[in-house]
Write an enzyme that holds these catalytic residues in place. Structure first.
Site, PDB file in Angstrom:
ATOM      1  N   TYR A  38      40.508  41.090  41.417  1.00 18.19           N
ATOM      2  CA  TYR A  38      39.657  39.879  40.854  1.00 18.19           C
ATOM      3  C   TYR A  38      40.466  38.579  40.939  1.00 18.19           C
ATOM      4  CZ  TYR A  38      37.700  37.284  37.148  1.00 18.19           C
ATOM      5  OH  TYR A  38      37.262  36.123  36.724  1.00 18.19           O
TER       6      TYR A  38
ATOM      7  N   ASP B 166      42.916  48.297  36.822  1.00 17.52           N
ATOM      8  CA  ASP B 166      41.861  47.513  36.293  1.00 17.52           C
ATOM      9  C   ASP B 166      40.537  48.550  36.688  1.00 17.52           C
ATOM     10  OD1 ASP B 166      39.654  46.133  35.762  1.00 17.52           O
ATOM     11  OD2 ASP B 166      40.716  44.183  36.627  1.00 17.52           O
TER      12      ASP B 166
ATOM     13  N   ARG C 154      46.097  38.759  12.722  1.00 15.96           N
ATOM     14  CA  ARG C 154      46.610  38.676  14.496  1.00 15.96           C
ATOM     15  C   ARG C 154      47.270  40.003  14.410  1.00 15.96           C
ATOM     16  NH1 ARG C 154      51.335  36.446  14.964  1.00 15.96           N
ATOM     17  NH2 ARG C 154      51.032  34.742  13.710  1.00 15.96           N
TER      18      ARG C 154
HETATM   19  N1  PLP Z   1      38.788  42.443  36.106  1.00 17.28           N
HETATM   20  C1  PLP Z   1      37.622  42.509  36.942  1.00 17.28           C
HETATM   21  C2  PLP Z   1      37.506  43.484  37.966  1.00 17.28           C
HETATM   22  C3  PLP Z   1      36.540  41.496  36.455  1.00 17.28           C
HETATM   23  O1  PLP Z   1      35.550  41.498  37.244  1.00 17.28           O
HETATM   24  C4  PLP Z   1      36.852  40.456  35.523  1.00 17.28           C
HETATM   25  C5  PLP Z   1      35.893  39.329  35.165  1.00 17.28           C
HETATM   26  O2  PLP Z   1      35.041  38.993  36.026  1.00 17.28           O
HETATM   27  C6  PLP Z   1      38.241  40.490  34.990  1.00 17.28           C
HETATM   28  C7  PLP Z   1      39.057  41.470  34.981  1.00 17.28           C
HETATM   29  C8  PLP Z   1      38.447  39.352  33.825  1.00 17.28           C
HETATM   30  O3  PLP Z   1      37.598  39.749  32.913  1.00 17.28           O
HETATM   31  P1  PLP Z   1      37.292  38.547  31.505  1.00 17.28           P
HETATM   32  O4  PLP Z   1      36.295  37.559  32.125  1.00 17.28           O
HETATM   33  O5  PLP Z   1      36.795  39.181  30.317  1.00 17.28           O
HETATM   34  O6  PLP Z   1      38.527  37.594  31.376  1.00 17.28           O
END
Ligand code: PLP
Length: 373
Positions: free
Chosen positions: A99, A170, A47
């Site tokens: 998202y 992001d 971990r």
């Molecule tokens: N950020 C964006 C822009 C995404 O499109 C997504 C998933 O669709 C995520 C974060 C979340 O990622 P995960 O599905 O790997 O948890």
């Protein structure tokens, strides 16, 4: 060295014990102590750390030009870690079109702990008006999902720095090949490595990359190692392997997306195409200045509403109707249908993750489907 070379070599070293050219997968959950009780080889417990995760984190940091990276079991696990690392009472500004999966999760778990404001972060006045003395973080996602709106990262960073606020971005949609937020001044970058970095729709993962090793980063690493939302050694191995071809895959995604966007834009049955690489995109100039390319994601609005959009979607054979993005195969989705009743996404919007099939085949498939509306 250039990014194509780094993507192949930054994480991979010939194995000292066997001379294998590719790093072996180390599945051990625990590692033998030295005679004095220490761990001179650097690993104690899975971990806390693992050689395959270490290799993955090394290449991720290099790709984003960061100081260090932390790998997670999903993009949402990585994103949640940033919010968990904030002191209770911190005010957070985030995009109103971020998202939806992460937005819903942070609303569910942090309402009452953090102060959350979801606003249009592309609007400078709106952003400035929402800053408070306890604002600690501005969360960005650019290009946004699914409207492909572009946020001026440098401008947001300049505003944030005046108030001592951190900026996290992001970068999933752009990939490190399309945009490097740390170079534009962000403090932390997040990825869902499930998408372009994995690239084959066969693993789930996430990552955070930091501009500097500071107290905040130490808290984030603590949450990663104690909370344990870590990827398995095997998933780390597959990600390292996928990243080696990322620069070349991205070229194909970007080239296909540009051609498909141009084709769709001139089609009489299409109301609008949202792709930062089109001069008609309201932030095309900003995208040109900020991004290294325009990415492999696009959205388009079909004339005739939700019903017409569904008809197109259901007639396509090469674009698989499925959620997610960034894989070699093209995917398509009517986002409003999956985002729930409070969605602001237009009902006739189809989001496409443009894959690496030949563009002629993709266009032929699209042409046949669009004839139906
Ligand atoms: N950020 C964006 C822009 C995404 O499109 C997504 C998933 O669709 C995520 C974060 C979340 O990622 P995960 O599905 O790997 O948890």
């Amino acid at each position: 060295m250039k990014i194509e070379t780094l993507a192949i070599h930054a994480a991979n070293h010939t194995d000292g014990s066997t001379a294998a050219v590719i790093q072996p997968i180390v599945l051990a959950t625990t590692f033998e102590r030295d005679k004095d009780g220490g761990y001179s080889k650097g690993y104690s417990y899975s971990r806390a750390g693992n050689p395959n995760r270490q290799a993955l984190e090394t290449v991720l940091a290099v790709l984003e030009d960061g100081a260090e990276a932390a790998a997670f079991s999903s993009g949402n696990a990585a994103g949640m870690t940033v919010f968990q690392s904030l002191k209770p009472g911190t005010h957070v500004i985030a995009p109103n079109d971020m998202y939806h999966g992460l937005r819903n999760q942070i609303k569910l778990l942090f309402t009452g702990i953090l102060e959350l404001d979801f606003i249009d972060v592309t609007n400078e006045e709106e952003l400035t008006a929402h800053i408070k003395p306890n604002t600690g973080l501005i969360w960005l996602e650019t290009p946004s999902n699914p409207l492909l709106k572009i946020t001026d990262i440098k401008k947001v960073v300049a505003i944030a720095q005046q108030h001592g606020i951190k900026v996290a971005c992001d970068n999933t949609f752009a990939s490190p090949l399309g945009q490097q937020p740390l170079i534009l001044g962000a403090d932390i970058v997040m990825h869902s490595t499930t998408k372009y970095l994995g690239g084959h729709s066969d693993l789930t993962g996430g990552a955070l990359i930091t501009a500097r090793k500071d107290d905040w980063w130490e808290r984030i690493q603590h949450i990663q190692q104690m909370g344990g939302a870590i990827p398995s050694p095997t998933d780390c191995y597959w990600l390292v392997r996928s990243i080696k071809t990322l620069p070349y895959r991205m070229r194909g995604h970007v080239q296909n997306a540009q051609l498909l966007a141009e084709y769709l834009e001139q089609h009489p049955n299409i109301e609008q195409v949202l792709y930062p690489g089109l001069p008609s995109h309201p932030q095309h100039e900003l995208a040109k200045a900020q991004m290294l390319n325009f990415g492999g994601m696009l959205s388009f609005l079909v004339k005739g509403g939700a019903e017409a959009a569904e008809k197109v979607l259901n007639h396509l054979t090469l674009f698989t109707p499925a959620t997610s993005l960034g894989g070699v195969e093209s995917l398509i989705e009517r986002r409003a249908a999956i985002e729930g009743p409070d969605t602001k996404t237009p009902q006739n919007l189809l989001r496409v993750s443009v894959g690496l099939e030949h563009i002629d085949d993709l266009m032929e498939d699209m042409e046949a489907a669009l004839k139906l509306v």
